[in-house]
Design a protein around this motif. Structure first.
Motif, mmCIF file in Angstrom:
data_model
loop_
_atom_site.group_PDB
_atom_site.id
_atom_site.type_symbol
_atom_site.label_atom_id
_atom_site.label_comp_id
_atom_site.label_asym_id
_atom_site.label_seq_id
_atom_site.Cartn_x
_atom_site.Cartn_y
_atom_site.Cartn_z
ATOM 1 N N GLU A 295 -32.571 16.463 -28.325
ATOM 2 C CA GLU A 295 -33.076 15.454 -29.253
ATOM 3 C C GLU A 295 -34.591 15.559 -29.412
ATOM 4 O O GLU A 295 -35.128 15.380 -30.511
ATOM 5 C CB GLU A 295 -32.699 14.055 -28.767
ATOM 6 N N THR A 298 -35.309 18.538 -31.612
ATOM 7 C CA THR A 298 -34.971 18.201 -32.998
ATOM 8 C C THR A 298 -36.065 17.337 -33.623
ATOM 9 O O THR A 298 -36.441 17.534 -34.784
ATOM 10 C CB THR A 298 -33.623 17.458 -33.048
ATOM 11 N N PHE A 325 -36.442 10.268 -25.362
ATOM 12 C CA PHE A 325 -35.147 10.463 -26.015
ATOM 13 C C PHE A 325 -33.996 10.378 -25.024
ATOM 14 O O PHE A 325 -32.852 10.117 -25.426
ATOM 15 C CB PHE A 325 -35.134 11.789 -26.775
ATOM 16 N N PRO A 329 -31.890 7.720 -27.492
ATOM 17 C CA PRO A 329 -31.518 8.943 -28.215
ATOM 18 C C PRO A 329 -31.603 8.834 -29.730
ATOM 19 O O PRO A 329 -31.660 9.862 -30.407
ATOM 20 C CB PRO A 329 -30.070 9.185 -27.755
ATOM 21 N N ASP A 330 -31.625 7.623 -30.277
ATOM 22 C CA ASP A 330 -31.629 7.481 -31.742
ATOM 23 C C ASP A 330 -32.637 6.416 -32.171
ATOM 24 O O ASP A 330 -32.258 5.331 -32.637
ATOM 25 C CB ASP A 330 -30.221 7.124 -32.229
#
Length: 585
Positions: A295, A298, A325, A329-330
């Motif tokens: 993550e 990314t 992250f 994570p989001d």
């Protein structure tokens, strides 16, 4: 304490054909206390170059002991190994044996470290070309005489090179590799031998120590630091993250002090309160650490504009991102934008604000990230680097191993730098292929004008460099003459811009390298000093624009609106209407 060997080692010799055959059949194993595979493509090329030249490549130390039937990983190969009473376990020579077995097996070509060929015309080893070339023969083919015959039957135009290929086949297959066999039941004795052979006079890295301590029982195949790096590189083409950075990312996710004692990392009884994830075992931590790193990478690629690990200004920033992250994570879009702002500000101010230490920087920044509080964590990170906007990176000293050059290269990457010979924009795969096994982005950076033609005071300027990650260019070769020629094949290369032969595409190519038609005219007239001054100014302007957009120095670091809870307080007067707000007439 080990008591030593009961019997003296016995000496023998294997030719390469026999050695790799045993490896492919699962007769050769790697003990769990061994380090992971550390060689890159250049190391493998040097090994085969030594074999072809008849140079010694060193002896092997093989531990003779039983082995269970299991599916083993041997480099890029997956082998169904049988149960054996007398298997050979590599105590010393793992890098060499693994490289031989993989580079000579076609199934391992998916790993670029082992995808090698031999150029029969140039008489040198080279990466396996994407398109089959008659005089460039893959090593697995060269290793098999029957396949060599088939190769030349299919490529009769290179029949004159057949004898050379036969000679090389014999050299590689028959090359002798000396080995010592040790028969010993006590694994501690072999670990002691391994330690003495590999570690005297040099320290193991923290990742190697951690891997050895958490290798698990013999016969198991847990996820390793090296495999995490390989997975991320294979899936995201970000380049291979070094094992120490992978380890620090795993540790950072579990607890902010990445310098803590690692020998008891998964002993919750003795480490109570240290981990943010109590009860998590080694395998779960590795899997979750890989996802956190994925993550983070990314985010660097998509949000921050860092396309490859070699362009990352400071690797400790990746560790901090992995911690964030790993817990969040989001992140929502607003916090992602603030996180991008933090990343580039931190990259510019560097570790100097943390007493100049990357160790101090990663510990201080990881401590700012609190589980369960994304917005507070991002705000803490921003406060940690709250400084006036620093000056632009120094571009009169362009060194690809330094943060200033890497920051500059990221600003160039966003321009979709085009290949001057074709007009094609560089793709992330081009960059990844160009920089395989490279610690810096040097191989993707080319000279415009040969440095010998540049005044001494301008030789290190960024103005004489361009980002062109195309494998077919040789490292360090200038490409200035390509900028003077149309990719459409126009013969009159001195025709004015806008005339026949210079399409808009050619102007796009020039813009992608911060070059103007006027600068090209300076080059054509041989006015190199003026060309470099003009381009240096253009680079500075673009870098300034890039960093202002990424750092957003003029913006308030306001948390997302969703975090700003607005409630009516008890007894608060109702809001005035538009009419009431004017007061009495």
């Amino acid at each position: 304490m080990s008591t030593g060997l009961g019997t003296r080692p016995s000496a023998t010799t294997y030719d390469v054909e026999k050695l790799v055959g045993m490896a492919w059949q699962g007769q050769i194993r790697v003990p769990h206390f061994q380090r992971g595979l550390r060689w890159g493509r250049e190391d493998v090329i040097r090994l085969f170059d030594s074999i072809i030249k008849g140079y010694p490549i060193g002896s092997l130390l093989l531990w003779v002991r039983p082995a269970a039937a299991q599916r083993i990983t041997f480099g890029a190969l997956r082998i169904n190994a049988p149960r054996l009473d007398h298997s050979l376990w590599v105590v010393d020579g793992q890098q060499r044996v693994t490289s031989l077995a993989n580079a000579l097996h076609e199934d391992a070509a998916r790993d670029p470290r082992f995808a090698l060929a031999y150029d029969l015309r140039e008489e040198k080893l080279a990466p396996l070309p994407a398109i089959a070339t008659p005089h460039v023969i893959p090593l697995p083919t060269l290793f098999d005489l029957r396949r060599v015959l088939t190769w030349f039957a299919q490529n009769p135009e290179v029949a004159d090179l057949q004898d050379r290929a036969f000679h090389l086949t014999a050299i590689i297959r028959q090359y002798p590799v000396p080995a010592y066999h040790v028969e010993q039941e006590d694994a501690e004795v072999l670990q002691d031998i391994f330690d003495r052979m590999n570690n005297y006079g040099k320290r193991l890295s923290r990742a190697e120590i951690f891997s050895a301590l958490n290798a698990g029982p013999e016969g198991t195949t847990p996820l390793t630091l090296g495999e995490i790096a390989e997975h991320i590189d294979e899936d995201l083409s970000f380049g291979r993250i070094d094992n120490d950075t992978v380890l620090y990312a795993i540790l950072a996710r579990r607890g902010h002090d990445v310098q803590r004692e690692i020998r008891l990392e998964f002993d919750d009884e003795n480490r109570r309160g240290v981990s943010d994830f109590p009860g998590e075992d080694r395998d779960a931590a590795f899997r979750a650490g890989e996802e956190a790193l994925r993550e983070a990478v990314t985010f660097l690629r998509q949000d921050a504009g860092v396309p490859h690990v070699t362009l990352l200004p400071f690797r400790y920033l990746l560790v901090v991102l992995a911690r964030l992250f790993g817990h969040f994570p989001d992140p929502d879009p607003a916090n992602r934008r603030l996180l991008r702002r933090w990343f580039w500000r931190a990259a510019l101010v560097g570790p100097e604000i943390f007493r100049g230490s990357t160790t101090g920087a990663v510990r201080a920044l990881c401590a700012k990230i609190h589980p369960g509080d994304l917005t507070g964590s991002v705000q803490n990170l921003l406060e940690a680097v709250d400084r006036p906007a620093p000056p632009l990176p120094e571009l009169r000293r362009f060194k690809t191993n330094e943060a200033a050059a890497k920051i500059t290269l990221c600003s160039w990457w966003e321009l979709d730098a085009c290949d001057p010979t074709s007009g094609d924009p560089a793709h992330i795969r081009d960059l990844a292929e160009c920089l395989i096994d490279r610690p810096t982005p040097a191989d993707a950076v080319r000279y415009i004008v040969p440095s010998r033609q540049v005044a001494v005071e301008q030789r290190l300027w960024a103005a004489n460099r361009v980002l062109v990650p195309v494998v077919r260019y040789e490292s360090g070769k200038e490409i200035g003459h390509h900028l003077l020629h149309s990719p459409l094949g126009e013969e009159d290369v001195f025709a004015p811009f806008g005339s026949r032969g210079y399409a808009n595409g050619w102007r796009t190519i020039l813009r992608s390298h911060l070059v103007t038609p006027e600068m090209v005219e300076l080059l054509r007239r041989g006015e190199i000093e003026d060309f470099l001054k003009a381009r240096q100014e253009a680079i500075l302007r673009h870098l300034d624009s890039f960093l202002h957009r990424m750092c957003e120095w003029d913006f308030e670091d306001t948390p997302p609106l969703a975090e700003l809870l607005m409630e009516d307080l008890p007894g608060e007067e109702p809001a005035l209407s538009d009419e009431d707000s004017y007061g009495p007439a």
